[in-house]
Design an enzyme around this catalytic site. Structure first.
Site, PDB file in Angstrom:
ATOM      1  CE1 TYR A 165      -3.743   2.022   0.240  1.00 48.00           C
ATOM      2  CE2 TYR A 165      -3.115   3.596   2.125  1.00 48.00           C
ATOM      3  CZ  TYR A 165      -3.899   2.821   1.249  1.00 48.00           C
ATOM      4  OH  TYR A 165      -4.717   4.028   1.368  1.00 48.00           O
ATOM      5  CE  LYS A 169      -3.706   4.247  -1.640  1.00 52.55           C
ATOM      6  NZ  LYS A 169      -5.132   4.657  -3.285  1.00 52.55           N
TER       7      LYS A 169
END
Ligand code: NAP
Length: 267
Positions: A165, A169
């Protein structure tokens, strides 16, 4: 009903829940025709109905942003629904459970796929339609995770961090700047947003500290991290996205704006 998006057609991925749902409702309230995309149809139809009941215009189209063929057919359907596309909010995504160095390959790829590849697939499919419309605006969903470290304590006590994650991002941030550079000549602005702790189903559901939902995964960190008391709510993020797709931000592109209760200014 206000009219900051009058005459505009907007696609919102992940539009059936949380931040995407809140943004869809706000966009419709501002006069946009809204296309909601996500996998779960019943939730999508419910948001579509709520917007229509409120006097707005919305259509839900089933789409899995990790599958190119699904994206391409959903975008083709979207382009035919209201005759044009001017705005894209790449919001679909979410975290994972894998913690470095133990994150399994499948989990790493899954999270990269939905957050980063999905943003690429949808943007690539929508881009020619925005060009054809004479320009518009894209907002990509990043996260505070793209900018901050993840201490072992976050994983040990809250169980909700994943190396994939954080990496996905950060990739979205870089893609945002790249797309902004390409978009200038076609009058397409591209910006990103980095929310901190926002109360949504995705941020509450099934976390180890809150198996039944109702509390943000990082609730115990609000006081430590933020200047303002948390959490934020979908409407807080929706207001920023609205600004970034409306003409009020006409001179802003290639920026990624934090919305997190003041994390950067805290000690
Ligand atoms: P949420 O309520 O769980 O929403 C996630 C949305 O993404 C759902 O609409 C989901 O719909 C959609 N989605 C997931 N996988 C998808 C796929 N493969 N194809 C299409 N749609 C997919 O959680 P949220 O907090 O609002 O999350 C929205 C975005 O904000 C995410 O990108 C998340 O990383 C980001 N974010 C959230 C926070 C926070 O604190 N809440 C902070 C920073 C960033 P389906 O499952 O029906 O497909």
């Amino acid at each position: 009903m206000a009219n900051r998006l009058e005459g505009k057609v907007a696609i919102i991925t992940g539009g059936n829940s949380g931040i995407g749902e809140g943004t869809g409702k706000l966009f419709a309230h501002e006069g946009a025709k809204v296309i909601l995309m996500a996998r779960r149809e019943a939730q999508g139809r419910a948001v579509e109905a709520a917007i229509r009941d409120d006097g707005g215009e919305a259509t839900f189209i089933t789409c899995d942003v990790t599958v190119e063929s699904s994206v391409n057919s959903a975008v083709a359907e979207a382009a035919g629904t209201y005759g044009a596309i001017h705005i894209l909010f790449n919001n679909a995504g979410g975290g994972g459970r894998g913690h470095f160095p133990d994150e399994p390959t499948e989990e790493f790829n899954r999270v990269i796929n939905v957050n980063l590849n999905g943003t690429f697939y949808v943007s690539r499919a929508v881009w020619p339609h925005i060009v054809k419309a004479g320009g518009g605006a894209v907002v990509n969903m990043s996260s505070l995770a793209a900018q901050r470290g993840a201490s072992p304590r976050m994983h040990d006590e809250f169980g909700s961090t994943s190396s994939s994650y954080w990496a996905a991002k950060a990739g979205v941030d870089a893609l945002t700047r790249y797309m902004a550079g390409v978009g200038g000549k076609d009058n397409i602005r591209v910006n990103g947003i980095r929310p901190g702790q926002i109360m949504t189903p995705g941020a509450t559901r099934g976390t180890i500290n809150d198996p039944d939902g109702g509390h943000h995964a990082f609730e115990k960190l609000f006081d430590l991290m933020q200047i303002l008391p948390g959490p934020g709510y979908p409407v807080d993020v929706a207001n920023l996205v609205l600004f970034l797709v409306s003409n009020e931000s006409r001179f802003i592109t290639g920026e990624i704006i934090n919305i997190d209760g003041g994390v950067a200014a805290k000690i």
